[in-house]
Design a protein around this motif. Sequence first.
Motif, PDB file in Angstrom:
ATOM      1  N   ARG A   1      62.755  -5.488 -49.364  1.00  0.00           N
ATOM      2  CA  ARG A   1      62.171  -6.007 -48.122  1.00  0.00           C
ATOM      3  C   ARG A   1      61.427  -7.332 -48.330  1.00  0.00           C
ATOM      4  NH1 ARG A   1      61.408  -2.928 -43.615  1.00  0.00           N
ATOM      5  NH2 ARG A   1      59.515  -4.070 -43.149  1.00  0.00           N
ATOM      6  N   ALA A   2      60.789  -7.470 -49.496  1.00  0.00           N
ATOM      7  CA  ALA A   2      59.927  -8.648 -49.707  1.00  0.00           C
ATOM      8  C   ALA A   2      60.681  -9.972 -49.520  1.00  0.00           C
ATOM      9  CB  ALA A   2      59.249  -8.571 -51.069  1.00  0.00           C
TER      10      ALA A   2
ATOM     11  N   GLU B   1      58.481   7.446 -55.743  1.00  0.00           N
ATOM     12  CA  GLU B   1      57.987   6.127 -56.162  1.00  0.00           C
ATOM     13  C   GLU B   1      59.144   5.135 -56.324  1.00  0.00           C
ATOM     14  OE1 GLU B   1      56.931   8.952 -57.609  1.00  0.00           O
ATOM     15  OE2 GLU B   1      54.937   8.898 -56.704  1.00  0.00           O
TER      16      GLU B   1
ATOM     17  N   LEU C   1      66.888  -6.998 -42.654  1.00  0.00           N
ATOM     18  CA  LEU C   1      65.686  -6.182 -42.858  1.00  0.00           C
ATOM     19  C   LEU C   1      65.889  -4.762 -42.317  1.00  0.00           C
ATOM     20  CD1 LEU C   1      63.069  -6.981 -44.204  1.00  0.00           C
ATOM     21  CD2 LEU C   1      62.168  -7.652 -41.987  1.00  0.00           C
TER      22      LEU C   1
ATOM     23  N   HIS D   1      60.343  -1.913 -51.281  1.00  0.00           N
ATOM     24  CA  HIS D   1      59.490  -3.103 -51.357  1.00  0.00           C
ATOM     25  C   HIS D   1      60.244  -4.277 -51.965  1.00  0.00           C
ATOM     26  CE1 HIS D   1      56.370  -5.702 -53.232  1.00  0.00           C
ATOM     27  NE2 HIS D   1      55.869  -5.575 -52.038  1.00  0.00           N
TER      28      HIS D   1
ATOM     29  N   SER E   1      60.120   3.968 -52.922  1.00  0.00           N
ATOM     30  CA  SER E   1      59.069   3.106 -52.380  1.00  0.00           C
ATOM     31  C   SER E   1      59.170   1.707 -53.000  1.00  0.00           C
ATOM     32  CB  SER E   1      57.718   3.750 -52.697  1.00  0.00           C
ATOM     33  OG  SER E   1      56.694   2.923 -52.281  1.00  0.00           O
ATOM     34  N   ASP E   2      59.353   1.661 -54.330  1.00  0.00           N
ATOM     35  CA  ASP E   2      59.483   0.364 -55.016  1.00  0.00           C
ATOM     36  C   ASP E   2      60.775  -0.353 -54.620  1.00  0.00           C
ATOM     37  OD1 ASP E   2      57.161   1.095 -56.271  1.00  0.00           O
ATOM     38  OD2 ASP E   2      57.783   0.372 -58.238  1.00  0.00           O
TER      39      ASP E   2
ATOM     40  N   THR F   1      61.714 -10.418 -45.824  1.00  0.00           N
ATOM     41  CA  THR F   1      60.557 -10.699 -44.980  1.00  0.00           C
ATOM     42  C   THR F   1      60.104 -12.146 -45.154  1.00  0.00           C
ATOM     43  OG1 THR F   1      59.873  -8.424 -45.260  1.00  0.00           O
ATOM     44  CG2 THR F   1      58.216  -9.917 -44.418  1.00  0.00           C
TER      45      THR F   1
END
Lengths: 248, 121
Positions: free
Chosen positions: A38-39, A28, A78, A35, A31-32, A42
Motif C-alpha cells: 500500500r505504501a 503479522e 490501491l 503495508h 499486515s506487513d 499511496t
Amino acid sequence: MSDFRKAQKRFVSESEDADSPPPRFTPEFFSDLSHELRAPATSLQGYISYLLDGVAGDVTPVQREFLERAGVNASRLLTLIGEVVDLFRAEAGGAVSRRESFSLADEVRAAVGSLGVHPDEGAIELMMDAGAVIWADRQIVRRTLTGIFQRSLAKIPGGTRLRVHMAARPSAEALLTISPTESVATANDNRSRGSFETTLSREVSDVELSVMQVLVKVTGGRLWVETAIGGHPAICLALPVANREATS
Amino acid sequence: MTRILVVDDDPDARLLLDAVLQTCDCEVDLAIDGRDAMHRIESRMPDGVFLDVRMPGIGGLELLDTLRRDHPQLKIVMTSASSADEVAVAIRTLGAAAYLPKPITLHDLRKVLHDCLGWRP
C-alpha cells in the motif's frame, strides 16, 4: 537466532512436530505485506493529487487529463491490493471477516464520495429508497463497492450514467445492482414481471471480480454479473440483512 | 511561521509532506524514525508533529503516547496508509489532535493546519 530465522518465526507459524499441520503465514505477515504494497501506491496517489492541486505549479489541460487518469489507476491499484491481500489471508486460513451491522446505503455513499464523484453531478445515479441494515464485514463491503464503482465508471459507454439500485429481497438479502443506465437493471425489472429469459450470463470472467466474489462470499454475501440481451453487464451484490443473521 | 516536525520512515512520504507544508509557509523539520523525532523535539520544540503510525523501532502509536505524556501542549497529527478502523480508534484513544489517512489531500491538510495549529492561508 539469526535475523532470517527471527523474521521467519514472525511471519510463518510452524511446529517442530512432524505430524503438525503445514506452516502458515501469521497475521503479522499479512499486515506487513499490506503495508509494503500500500505504501508506494499511496505515495503515488499523493504526488498525483498534489500535482493536480497545483502545488508544483500550473498544469495544462492535457497534463491534467493525464494526471487524472493516473490518479484513477492509482486508486484502482490501491483497492486491488487490499482485495488481494484479503484473499491471500483467507486462502491461508486467517480470519478475514469481522461482521457487524451497518447501513448499506451509507457505505455506498461513502464509496462514491471516496472517488470524488458527486451523485448530483450526473456520473452516478443512486436509487436507494430501501434503508437496509446489513450484517457483514464493513471493510470488505467498502472495498468491494469502491472497486466495483471504479471499474464500472472506467467502462461505462459514453452518454450513459452508472445506476446503483438497491432493494430488499424476500430472502432477507439486500440486493445492489450496479449498471450503466438502460441496461440489465431494466431487464431485472422485466424479470420481476416474468421475463427470466432476458438473462444470458451470470459468469464472473475476470480476475478482479473473481477476487471480489471470493471475499464477498467470505462475509456471507454473493456477487455475480448479469448480462441481458441488448444490454450492458450489471454487477449484482447480495448481502445478508442484519436482523436475520444477528438473531440466528 | 508554524514549525512542523514530520516523522515518517518512508522518504517519499517525507519529501511530499515537506514540499506541501512549505507551500503553506510552514517551517519543516524531518525525522526518519521515532528516536530521531525525540532528539529533534528535545533540541527544538515544534508547534506540531505529523507522525506516521507504522515505523520500525519506536512505532507511531508508542511515540504518540510518550509525547502526549511528556509534552501535553504539543499538537500531534497522526498519518497512516492503513485502512483499518482500529488505527483510527487507537489514535483517538491516545489523544492525537487529528488523524489524516494517506494519501493526504491538500484540503484536509490545510483544514488540520487551521483547526489544530491556527494556520491561516
